[in-house]
Design a protein around this motif. Structure first.
Motif, PDB file in Angstrom:
ATOM      1  N   LEU A   1       0.831  -1.253  -0.087  1.00 55.48           N
ATOM      2  CA  LEU A   1      -0.104  -0.007   0.100  1.00 55.48           C
ATOM      3  C   LEU A   1       0.872   1.285   0.010  1.00 55.48           C
ATOM      4  CD1 LEU A   1      -2.908   1.357   0.350  1.00 55.48           C
ATOM      5  CD2 LEU A   1      -2.375   1.335   2.921  1.00 55.48           C
ATOM      6  N   THR A   2       0.525   2.446  -0.747  1.00 53.61           N
ATOM      7  CA  THR A   2       1.058   3.407  -0.855  1.00 53.61           C
ATOM      8  C   THR A   2       0.283   4.608  -0.577  1.00 53.61           C
ATOM      9  OG1 THR A   2       2.595   2.791  -2.620  1.00 53.61           O
ATOM     10  CG2 THR A   2       2.407   5.019  -2.184  1.00 53.61           C
ATOM     11  N   ILE A   3       0.743   5.312   0.483  1.00 51.21           N
ATOM     12  CA  ILE A   3      -0.067   6.541   1.121  1.00 51.21           C
ATOM     13  C   ILE A   3       0.694   7.588   0.528  1.00 51.21           C
ATOM     14  CG2 ILE A   3      -1.064   7.524   3.269  1.00 51.21           C
ATOM     15  CD1 ILE A   3      -0.822   4.727   4.380  1.00 51.21           C
ATOM     16  N   ARG A   4       0.080   8.643   0.009  1.00 52.74           N
ATOM     17  CA  ARG A   4       0.714   9.891  -0.649  1.00 52.74           C
ATOM     18  C   ARG A   4       0.931  10.908   0.391  1.00 52.74           C
ATOM     19  NH1 ARG A   4      -2.367   8.090  -5.117  1.00 52.74           N
ATOM     20  NH2 ARG A   4      -4.297   9.263  -4.233  1.00 52.74           N
ATOM     21  N   SER A   5       1.682  11.721   0.441  1.00 58.37           N
ATOM     22  CA  SER A   5       2.207  12.582   1.231  1.00 58.37           C
ATOM     23  C   SER A   5       0.880  13.668   1.454  1.00 58.37           C
ATOM     24  CB  SER A   5       3.250  13.619   0.758  1.00 58.37           C
ATOM     25  OG  SER A   5       3.404  14.725   1.552  1.00 58.37           O
ATOM     26  N   GLY A   6       0.494  13.706   2.834  1.00 58.82           N
ATOM     27  CA  GLY A   6      -0.614  14.622   2.926  1.00 58.82           C
ATOM     28  C   GLY A   6      -1.929  13.993   3.014  1.00 58.82           C
ATOM     29  N   GLU A   7      -1.766  12.603   2.535  1.00 60.34           N
ATOM     30  CA  GLU A   7      -3.157  11.895   2.265  1.00 60.34           C
ATOM     31  C   GLU A   7      -3.566  11.097   3.628  1.00 60.34           C
ATOM     32  OE1 GLU A   7      -4.689   8.866  -1.167  1.00 60.34           O
ATOM     33  OE2 GLU A   7      -2.640   8.635  -0.379  1.00 60.34           O
ATOM     34  N   LEU A   8      -5.131  11.019   3.830  1.00 65.73           N
ATOM     35  CA  LEU A   8      -5.403  10.257   4.912  1.00 65.73           C
ATOM     36  C   LEU A   8      -6.143   8.781   4.305  1.00 65.73           C
ATOM     37  CD1 LEU A   8      -7.817  11.596   7.853  1.00 65.73           C
ATOM     38  CD2 LEU A   8      -8.276   9.298   6.712  1.00 65.73           C
ATOM     39  N   VAL A   9      -5.465   7.970   4.553  1.00 62.70           N
ATOM     40  CA  VAL A   9      -5.913   6.451   4.051  1.00 62.70           C
ATOM     41  C   VAL A   9      -6.419   5.679   5.240  1.00 62.70           C
ATOM     42  CG1 VAL A   9      -5.217   4.434   2.977  1.00 62.70           C
ATOM     43  CG2 VAL A   9      -4.420   6.574   2.226  1.00 62.70           C
ATOM     44  N   SER A  10      -7.752   5.240   5.217  1.00 63.72           N
ATOM     45  CA  SER A  10      -8.141   4.179   6.064  1.00 63.72           C
ATOM     46  C   SER A  10      -7.879   2.825   5.858  1.00 63.72           C
ATOM     47  CB  SER A  10      -9.705   4.387   6.436  1.00 63.72           C
ATOM     48  OG  SER A  10      -9.877   5.569   6.948  1.00 63.72           O
ATOM     49  N   LEU A  11      -7.581   1.780   6.891  1.00 69.68           N
ATOM     50  CA  LEU A  11      -7.342   0.453   6.684  1.00 69.68           C
ATOM     51  C   LEU A  11      -8.476   0.220   7.193  1.00 69.68           C
ATOM     52  CD1 LEU A  11      -3.672  -0.464   7.895  1.00 69.68           C
ATOM     53  CD2 LEU A  11      -4.632   0.089   5.672  1.00 69.68           C
ATOM     54  N   LEU A  12      -9.492  -0.543   6.432  1.00 63.80           N
ATOM     55  CA  LEU A  12     -10.809  -1.097   6.905  1.00 63.80           C
ATOM     56  C   LEU A  12     -10.988  -2.287   6.858  1.00 63.80           C
ATOM     57  CD1 LEU A  12     -14.005  -0.146   7.740  1.00 63.80           C
ATOM     58  CD2 LEU A  12     -14.461  -0.062   5.061  1.00 63.80           C
ATOM     59  N   GLY A  13     -11.703  -3.039   7.684  1.00 68.63           N
ATOM     60  CA  GLY A  13     -11.824  -4.640   7.426  1.00 68.63           C
ATOM     61  C   GLY A  13     -12.347  -5.049   8.833  1.00 68.63           C
ATOM     62  N   PRO A  14     -12.603  -6.465   9.021  1.00 68.27           N
ATOM     63  CA  PRO A  14     -13.217  -7.058  10.153  1.00 68.27           C
ATOM     64  C   PRO A  14     -12.003  -7.543  11.247  1.00 68.27           C
ATOM     65  CG  PRO A  14     -12.984  -8.608   8.410  1.00 68.27           C
ATOM     66  CD  PRO A  14     -12.668  -7.239   7.681  1.00 68.27           C
TER      67      PRO A  14
END
Length: 328
Positions: A32-45
């Protein structure tokens, strides 16, 4: 240093991460790549590997295979205290014997920032989270939402390369949870801090994220914007986990339809009909459960309007709105 002088945030990159705990594979070739300044959620059970990924980013766990980069720096084997990660835990983890301002300044003290500067920066962070009038209180004198804001201010005070949040809102009641997640989103946009947010709450992920990484059994099922994940799920798991879904047979093919795409009308207005078996008031939305002639049920969500014409036991016409248009 004012909060407008924060350093340029760094991106975060996981490449082919595998992590085992005994015979259990927590992560399998996770990338997984998260870009600078980005908000990324890890979602799952529960048990899907999302917290393990976050802990590997923080340096609390070491991957068996693969690499983690912060910006262009390989941090895979770097000790946690050298990674410059801000961490917000589910349990807040505030120091009960320290005041609010001293809690926020704690990480700066560990970095040997001068007393005057660390208090100034701590007060700036408290102003950002709207707690600047509570700096002399102790954690036990705060509400749950206020304690979580203090934890957030403490993590941001060190000007982290990446902000890591591990289900930070799950202990809050519904109204406060909504307020604090809006706060997190606004702070992300104000400060531009690269943020990785772990949650099992689909509504939370849809509302707060630039992108969502849906996980299952240690694997990535889909990465996309909230709209992409919701409207164009990559597979059945994503479709069923993110939001509700009806499955119907239309013209000999299986079609998956969100409840808000099911429109109800007079029985005479449609060839597809069913009986309302349950209505549920949900505030802004009224949910109808419809039984079809073959015994299957589907769910329809309608906006709550002054006149609700459908009641339990009523035979209604059903109109399905697909991406291609309306199908009766």
């Amino acid at each position: 240093m004012t909060h407008t002088d924060v350093p340029t945030p760094r991106g975060l990159e996981f490449s082919n991460i595998t992590k085992r705990f005994g015979s259990t594979v927590a992560l399998h070739e996770f990338s997984l790549t998260i870009r600078s300044g980005e908000l990324v959620s890890l979602l799952g059970p529960s048990g899907c590997g999302k917290t393990t990924a976050l802990r590997i980013a923080a340096g609390f766990e070491i991957a068996d295979h693969g690499t983690v980069k912060s910006g262009t720096t390989d941090i895979t084997a770097m000790p946690a205290n050298r990674r410059n990660m801000g961490m917000v835990f589910q349990s807040y983890s505030l120091f009960p014997h320290l005041t609010v301002v001293d809690n926020v300044a704690f990480g700066l003290k560990m970095r040997k920032i001068a007393s005057r500067e660390r208090r100034q920066r701590a007060m700036e962070m408290l102003e950002l989270v709207r707690l600047s009038n509570l700096e002399d209180r102790y954690p036990h004198q705060l509400s749950g939402g206020q304690q979580q804001r203090v934890a957030l201010a403490r993590a941001l005070a060190i000007q982290p390369s990446v902000l890591l949040l591990d289900e930070p809102l799950s202990a809050l009641d519904a109204k406060v949870r909504e307020e604090v997640r809006q706060e997190i989103r606004l702070l992300n946009k104000t400060l531009g801090t690269t943020t990785l947010f772990v949650t099992h709450d689909q509504d939370e992920a849809l509302e707060i994220s630039d992108r969502i990484c849906v996980m299952n059994q240690g694997r990535v099922e889909q990465v996309g914007t909230p709209t992409e994940v919701y409207d164009r799920p990559a597979n059945d798991f994503v479709a069923d986990f993110v939001g509700e879904m009806n499955t119907l047979q239309i013209d000999g093919r299986s079609v998956r339809i969100r409840p808000e795409r099911v429109r109800l009308g007079e029985a005479s207005s449609s060839m597809l009909r069913g009986d309302v078996v349950l209505t549920t008031f949900k505030g802004a939305v009224v949910r109808y459960v419809i039984q079809l002639p073959d015994g299957r049920t589907l769910t329809a969500n309608h906006l709550n309007e002054p006149r609700q014409p459908f009641r339990a036991g009523q035979n209604v016409g059903i109109h399905i709105v697909t991406n291609e248009g309306e199908v009766e």
